[in-house]
Design a protein around this motif. Structure first.
Motif, PDB file in Angstrom:
ATOM      1  N   GLY A 127       0.725   3.656   0.777  1.00 54.90           N
ATOM      2  CA  GLY A 127       0.859   2.918  -0.239  1.00 54.90           C
ATOM      3  C   GLY A 127       0.183   3.779  -1.541  1.00 54.90           C
ATOM      4  O   GLY A 127      -0.994   4.547  -1.525  1.00 54.90           O
ATOM      5  N   PHE A 171       3.645  -0.377  -1.191  1.00 55.65           N
ATOM      6  CA  PHE A 171       3.348   0.251   0.159  1.00 55.65           C
ATOM      7  C   PHE A 171       4.492   0.029   0.967  1.00 55.65           C
ATOM      8  O   PHE A 171       5.682  -0.988   0.946  1.00 55.65           O
ATOM      9  CB  PHE A 171       2.357  -0.819   0.717  1.00 55.65           C
ATOM     10  CG  PHE A 171       1.105  -0.902   0.179  1.00 55.65           C
ATOM     11  CD1 PHE A 171       0.261   0.079   0.692  1.00 55.65           C
ATOM     12  CD2 PHE A 171       0.698  -1.663  -1.024  1.00 55.65           C
ATOM     13  CE1 PHE A 171      -1.309   0.041   0.502  1.00 55.65           C
ATOM     14  CE2 PHE A 171      -0.648  -1.635  -1.316  1.00 55.65           C
ATOM     15  CZ  PHE A 171      -1.601  -0.758  -0.674  1.00 55.65           C
ATOM     16  N   VAL A 202      -0.107  -6.820   1.732  1.00 58.24           N
ATOM     17  CA  VAL A 202       0.391  -5.990   2.854  1.00 58.24           C
ATOM     18  C   VAL A 202       0.104  -6.749   4.144  1.00 58.24           C
ATOM     19  O   VAL A 202       0.675  -6.797   5.135  1.00 58.24           O
ATOM     20  CB  VAL A 202      -0.623  -4.912   2.767  1.00 58.24           C
ATOM     21  CG1 VAL A 202      -0.327  -3.983   4.039  1.00 58.24           C
ATOM     22  CG2 VAL A 202      -0.005  -4.085   1.715  1.00 58.24           C
ATOM     23  N   LEU A 221      -3.455   2.276   7.779  1.00 61.71           N
ATOM     24  CA  LEU A 221      -3.280   2.073   6.518  1.00 61.71           C
ATOM     25  C   LEU A 221      -3.797   3.410   5.977  1.00 61.71           C
ATOM     26  O   LEU A 221      -4.725   4.042   6.106  1.00 61.71           O
ATOM     27  CB  LEU A 221      -4.214   1.207   5.818  1.00 61.71           C
ATOM     28  CG  LEU A 221      -3.965   1.086   4.193  1.00 61.71           C
ATOM     29  CD1 LEU A 221      -2.584   0.425   3.780  1.00 61.71           C
ATOM     30  CD2 LEU A 221      -4.990   0.508   3.582  1.00 61.71           C
ATOM     31  N   HIS A 223      -4.098   5.732   2.359  1.00 63.01           N
ATOM     32  CA  HIS A 223      -3.721   5.568   0.912  1.00 63.01           C
ATOM     33  C   HIS A 223      -4.761   6.829   0.492  1.00 63.01           C
ATOM     34  O   HIS A 223      -5.645   7.318   1.142  1.00 63.01           O
ATOM     35  CB  HIS A 223      -4.264   4.300   0.094  1.00 63.01           C
ATOM     36  CG  HIS A 223      -5.778   3.539   0.516  1.00 63.01           C
ATOM     37  ND1 HIS A 223      -6.050   2.382   0.523  1.00 63.01           N
ATOM     38  CD2 HIS A 223      -6.721   4.145   1.143  1.00 63.01           C
ATOM     39  CE1 HIS A 223      -7.210   2.231   0.754  1.00 63.01           C
ATOM     40  NE2 HIS A 223      -7.521   3.255   1.201  1.00 63.01           N
TER      41      HIS A 223
END
Length: 322
Positions: A127, A171, A202, A221, A223
């Motif tokens: 995201g 996301f 999230v 995750l 980013h």
């Protein structure tokens, strides 16, 4: 006085006899200016001028060397096998260390999630933040229309720097959208806001869709390296939530799925629509995210792996436009 017909007859007999003896009636070759300008000397001169200035033009070379533009064009394209192309735009001039860092990050992701990796792409959530305008100017190709001989060319108002805009944090995973957060006007996306609002959203959604994977620390995750993403507070939150962080190399939008796929796709879908309210824009973005098929989300992650491999092959260079 001889008959003119008789004289003509003798002349033709003379030509016939000369031809039989194999003697040519054409003029002997003479030294002089060559019939072509494509000499080794001229080819070398053109190559030298191009190497000194890669932006030079055929007209400039023609004037300096005293050759026709046609000759210069032929020398460049046929003898030197060259072509003139636009320079490739890149986000940043990468240093050797930055290229090495890109290769290291790309290799690490491929080792874990690539074709021979031991982890699942479906466990990745990626995201980023993005400004969306209340009126997104369409791309030129979207404005192309067929016109008749007497039809007037249509006009489109181009949005200026005063256009209203709204920030969203989006996301998604290989199976679809995970969370969309509308950032209030005037709100700074600090580490506190990012963790307590965006990342908590999230985690809340993952607890519904992937409770077992999340609890066992198998959800990852991804980013970029924005300050709010790399802050100590953010890293502590990821640890507490059992979200595994995928490292992203600096100055690398070409390796971020949001930047190379999702956001351009959304901007194209929103182009030409004039939104009056923040709620309308947010509703449209959520609707468009849902209309994207699961197959397209999955293909995005496959393209991501392909880009990562290409980055490794190019030793850290940008992968777009190569």
């Amino acid at each position: 006085m001889a008959s003119p017909h008789r004289t003509d007859w003798r002349f033709y007999v003379f030509i016939r006899d000369e031809a039989r003896r194999g003697e040519s009636l054409e003029d002997d070759p003479r030294t002089g200016r060559p019939s072509t300008s494509r000499t080794e000397e001229n080819i070398a001169a053109v190559r030298r001028m191009i190497e000194e200035n890669r932006h030079t033009t055929i007209a400039v070379i023609s004037d300096d060397l005293g050759l026709s533009t046609g000759s210069i064009h032929t020398i460049i394209h046929e003898d030197l096998k060259m072509r003139k192309v636009c320079s490739r735009w890149v986000p940043h001039l990468l240093s050797d260390d930055e290229k090495m860092r890109r290769v290291q990050c790309a290799s690490a992701i491929l080792t874990e999630f690539g074709p021979d990796g031991h982890k699942r792409i479906t466990d990745i959530v990626t995201g980023d933040e993005k400004w969306f305008y209340f009126f997104q100017v369409p791309h030129k190709r979207q404005n192309m229309v067929w016109l008749g001989e007497k039809d007037a060319r249509p006009t489109v108002v181009k949005g200026g720097f005063r256009s209203r805009k709204q920030m969203f944090i989006v996301f998604f995973s290989s199976t679809g959208p995970v969370s969309v957060v509308t950032v209030p006007k005037g709100q700074n996306v600090s580490a506190t806001y990012y963790t307590e609002t965006a990342l908590k959203s999230v985690v809340k959604n993952l607890e519904k869709t992937k409770p077992t994977r999340l609890a066992s620390g198998k959800v990852h995750l991804h980013h970029d390296n924005a300050s709010s993403h790399t802050a100590v507070k953010t890293r502590q939150f990821l640890e507490e939530s059992k979200l595994q962080l995928i490292n992203h190399p600096p100055y690398s939008p070409d390796l971020a799925p949001c930047d190379f796929w999702l956001f351009p796709k959304l901007s194209e879908k929103l182009a030409g629509i004039n939104f009056q309210r923040e709620q309308d824009l947010a509703r449209k973005i959520n609707a468009e995210l849902r209309t994207i098929s699961d197959c397209e989300y999955s293909e995005c992650f496959v393209k991501w792996m392909t880009r990562l491999q290409k980055c490794v092959n190019l030793r850290g260079e940008y992968v777009e436009g190569v």
